[in-house]
Every structure is written in structure tokens, then in C-alpha cells.
Design a protein around this motif. Structure first.
Motif, PDB file in Angstrom:
ATOM      1  N   CYS A 101       0.837  -1.206   0.000  1.00  0.00           N
ATOM      2  CA  CYS A 101       0.000   0.000   0.000  1.00  0.00           C
ATOM      3  C   CYS A 101       0.864   1.246   0.000  1.00  0.00           C
ATOM      4  CB  CYS A 101      -0.888   0.026   1.249  1.00  0.00           C
ATOM      5  SG  CYS A 101      -1.956  -1.394   1.400  1.00  0.00           S
ATOM      6  N   TYR A 102       0.303   2.302  -0.530  1.00  0.00           N
ATOM      7  CA  TYR A 102       0.983   3.582  -0.555  1.00  0.00           C
ATOM      8  C   TYR A 102       0.025   4.637  -0.024  1.00  0.00           C
ATOM      9  CZ  TYR A 102       3.821   0.877  -3.764  1.00  0.00           C
ATOM     10  OH  TYR A 102       4.593  -0.101  -4.310  1.00  0.00           O
ATOM     11  N   GLY A 103       0.489   5.451   0.895  1.00  0.00           N
ATOM     12  CA  GLY A 103      -0.332   6.517   1.446  1.00  0.00           C
ATOM     13  C   GLY A 103       0.245   7.865   1.071  1.00  0.00           C
ATOM     14  N   GLY A 104      -0.596   8.837   0.938  1.00  0.00           N
ATOM     15  CA  GLY A 104      -0.111  10.161   0.597  1.00  0.00           C
ATOM     16  C   GLY A 104      -1.202  11.204   0.741  1.00  0.00           C
ATOM     17  N   VAL A 105      -0.895  12.400   0.287  1.00  0.00           N
ATOM     18  CA  VAL A 105      -1.841  13.503   0.370  1.00  0.00           C
ATOM     19  C   VAL A 105      -1.925  14.165  -1.003  1.00  0.00           C
ATOM     20  CG1 VAL A 105      -2.347  15.730   1.457  1.00  0.00           C
ATOM     21  CG2 VAL A 105      -1.283  13.903   2.787  1.00  0.00           C
ATOM     22  N   LYS A 106      -3.128  14.446  -1.425  1.00  0.00           N
ATOM     23  CA  LYS A 106      -3.358  15.193  -2.657  1.00  0.00           C
ATOM     24  C   LYS A 106      -4.289  16.341  -2.325  1.00  0.00           C
ATOM     25  CE  LYS A 106      -2.505  11.749  -6.131  1.00  0.00           C
ATOM     26  NZ  LYS A 106      -2.888  11.238  -7.439  1.00  0.00           N
ATOM     27  N   LYS A 107      -4.509  17.219  -3.282  1.00  0.00           N
ATOM     28  CA  LYS A 107      -5.437  18.332  -3.089  1.00  0.00           C
ATOM     29  C   LYS A 107      -6.561  18.210  -4.102  1.00  0.00           C
ATOM     30  CE  LYS A 107      -2.004  21.536  -1.338  1.00  0.00           C
ATOM     31  NZ  LYS A 107      -1.342  22.826  -1.534  1.00  0.00           N
ATOM     32  N   ARG A 108      -7.743  18.613  -3.696  1.00  0.00           N
ATOM     33  CA  ARG A 108      -8.882  18.637  -4.600  1.00  0.00           C
ATOM     34  C   ARG A 108      -9.529  20.009  -4.533  1.00  0.00           C
ATOM     35  NH1 ARG A 108     -13.473  18.998  -1.823  1.00  0.00           N
ATOM     36  NH2 ARG A 108     -13.701  17.932   0.170  1.00  0.00           N
ATOM     37  N   ILE A 130      -8.674  21.582  -0.927  1.00  0.00           N
ATOM     38  CA  ILE A 130      -8.810  20.823   0.318  1.00  0.00           C
ATOM     39  C   ILE A 130      -7.829  19.652   0.264  1.00  0.00           C
ATOM     40  CG2 ILE A 130     -10.370  19.379   1.702  1.00  0.00           C
ATOM     41  CD1 ILE A 130     -11.286  22.232   1.714  1.00  0.00           C
ATOM     42  N   PRO A 131      -6.986  19.463   1.303  1.00  0.00           N
ATOM     43  CA  PRO A 131      -6.106  18.294   1.291  1.00  0.00           C
ATOM     44  C   PRO A 131      -6.920  17.018   1.549  1.00  0.00           C
ATOM     45  CG  PRO A 131      -5.835  19.528   3.327  1.00  0.00           C
ATOM     46  CD  PRO A 131      -6.788  20.304   2.462  1.00  0.00           C
ATOM     47  N   VAL A 132      -6.615  15.958   0.825  1.00  0.00           N
ATOM     48  CA  VAL A 132      -7.296  14.678   1.016  1.00  0.00           C
ATOM     49  C   VAL A 132      -6.260  13.568   1.137  1.00  0.00           C
ATOM     50  CG1 VAL A 132      -9.442  15.329  -0.142  1.00  0.00           C
ATOM     51  CG2 VAL A 132      -7.594  14.356  -1.482  1.00  0.00           C
ATOM     52  N   ALA A 133      -6.570  12.589   1.986  1.00  0.00           N
ATOM     53  CA  ALA A 133      -5.695  11.422   2.142  1.00  0.00           C
ATOM     54  C   ALA A 133      -5.923  10.480   0.970  1.00  0.00           C
ATOM     55  CB  ALA A 133      -6.007  10.710   3.457  1.00  0.00           C
ATOM     56  N   LEU A 197       4.931   6.320   2.114  1.00  0.00           N
ATOM     57  CA  LEU A 197       4.406   7.658   1.807  1.00  0.00           C
ATOM     58  C   LEU A 197       5.008   8.184   0.532  1.00  0.00           C
ATOM     59  CD1 LEU A 197       4.454   9.272   5.340  1.00  0.00           C
ATOM     60  CD2 LEU A 197       2.514   8.297   4.131  1.00  0.00           C
ATOM     61  N   HIS A 198       4.209   8.814  -0.268  1.00  0.00           N
ATOM     62  CA  HIS A 198       4.686   9.475  -1.464  1.00  0.00           C
ATOM     63  C   HIS A 198       3.814  10.686  -1.740  1.00  0.00           C
ATOM     64  CE1 HIS A 198       1.614   8.160  -4.497  1.00  0.00           C
ATOM     65  NE2 HIS A 198       1.313   7.392  -3.493  1.00  0.00           N
ATOM     66  N   LYS A 199       4.330  11.605  -2.525  1.00  0.00           N
ATOM     67  CA  LYS A 199       3.564  12.812  -2.840  1.00  0.00           C
ATOM     68  C   LYS A 199       3.270  12.850  -4.318  1.00  0.00           C
ATOM     69  CE  LYS A 199       5.240  15.483   0.991  1.00  0.00           C
ATOM     70  NZ  LYS A 199       5.845  16.678   1.476  1.00  0.00           N
TER      71      LYS A 199
END
Length: 199
Positions: A101-108, A130-133, A197-199
Motif C-alpha cells: 500500500c501507498y499513502g499520501g496527500v493530494k489536493k482537490r 482541500i487536502p485529502v488522504a 508515503l509518497h507525494k
């Protein structure tokens, strides 16, 4: 025995929920479809058959529930509780023990409602995004499942599929995933959560 009556009822309900036939479940635990049928008919002293403890444990494992649940001594199925964001995070960590699995943060962008809420705020408090997981599962089978689910949902929403047909197809899709077993992945480090974690 009341526990075996409950076992038979819950076993059948859980098997059907997973979209498994009696033959499929029987194959997984090494018995015939007729034996599974007999286990599920064990609702009175003169009908059905009682599984051995080993078979009962195997049935619970294949159905993804605890033996206590099947016997009626536990109120809920084994699995993740979803009462808070902490529960969801713990479930995602548990999933990561089985699938990369990979977790990170993106914006919408903002929804119309969010934009209207911010309209009255001073400029320094307004946000454009808005930042989203984001949580990504590295599994082509799950990717195909969610791609199919999105297409089916689109067909349901535009009226091409009835609710019953949508649910029937989705049950079949979930049953197809049952063919792919997962096992806990070995951990490389003691404190490794399995999340990258990755961006």
C-alpha cells in the motif's frame, strides 16, 4: 444444541453474502457440497450434520468471521470497526499487512457547498483546495474490481441497470475476488507499518 442451530444459520448467511456456492466452500475446506448442505441444515436434532472442530474452524476462516460469531456467542463479524477515523486508519494499516500500500496527500478543488461556506470568510482564511488522504492498494485484481464497480455504478445511475441487477453483478464480482487468497506479508522492520508515503 442452540449454538449449532445458530452456526448453521450464520454459516449459510455468510456464505451467501460472500457469493460462494456450497461446492466452492466445500472445495476450500476439503468436503463435498453435500456435506456443506448438511452442515447448513443442522437446525434440529434429527436433521443435518455437525462439523468437527477442525472443519468448523476452517469454515470460519474461509468465511472471514470468527468461530464465536458463527456459534452465536459473538455479536459481530470479525473485521474492522468504522466508528471513527482512528478505526479507519487502523483498518488501512491492517490491510497493508497483506497488500503493498501507498499513502499520501493530494489536493482537490472545493465543492459548491464548500465554496459558499468560504465566501463570507476573510481572504486569509479562504482555501482554494482541500487536502485529502490517498491510499493506494498495489493489486491489479482490486484495481479491475473497482474499475468494474465504477462502470456498473454509472450504468445504474443512468437507469441502464436496475438495483437488483447491479447488486447481482456486484455479488458476482465479489465472489470472483474470493478466488485470490492473501497472506500476511513478512515485515522488514519491527516498526514497519507497511505504508509507504509518497507525494
Amino acid at each position: 444444541m442452540d449454538n449449532m442451530v445458530e452456526f448453521a444459520k450464520r454459516m449459510k448467511a455468510q456464505r451467501e453474502k460472500l457469493g460462494l456456492t456450497q461446492a466452492q466452500l466445500g472445495e476450500k475446506i476439503g468436503v463435498s457440497a453435500q456435506t456443506i448442505s448438511a452442515y447448513e441444515k443442522n437446525i434440529s436434532s434429527d436433521k443435518g450434520k455437525t462439523p468437527t472442530l477442525d472443519k468448523a474452524i476452517s469454515i470460519a476462516e474461509e468465511l472471514g468471521v470468527s468461530l464465536d460469531y458463527l456459534c452465536g456467542t459473538a455479536p459481530a463479524e470479525r473485521g474492522c470497526s468504522m466508528e471513527s477515523l482512528r478505526d479507519i486508519a487502523e483498518c488501512l494499516i491492517k490491510i497493508s499487512e497483506y497488500i503493498q500500500c501507498y499513502g499520501g496527500v493530494k489536493k482537490r478543488g472545493l465543492t459548491e457547498e464548500e465554496a459558499m461556506e468560504q465566501a463570507g470568510l476573510p481572504d486569509e482564511y479562504r482555501e482554494d483546495y482541500i487536502p485529502v488522504a490517498v491510499f493506494t492498494l498495489d493489486s491489479r485484481y482490486l484495481a479491475k474490481f473497482f474499475e468494474t464497480k465504477a462502470k456498473l455504478l454509472s450504468l445504474y445511475n443512468d437507469g441502464t441497470l436496475t438495483k437488483e441487477l447491479y447488486e447481482t453483478i456486484m455479488t458476482g464480482q465479489l465472489a470472483e475476488l474470493q478466488r485470490y487468497e492473501v497472506r500476511a506479508r513478512p515485515r522488514l522492520l519491527e516498526d514497519d507499518t507497511g505504508l509507504y508515503l509518497h507525494k
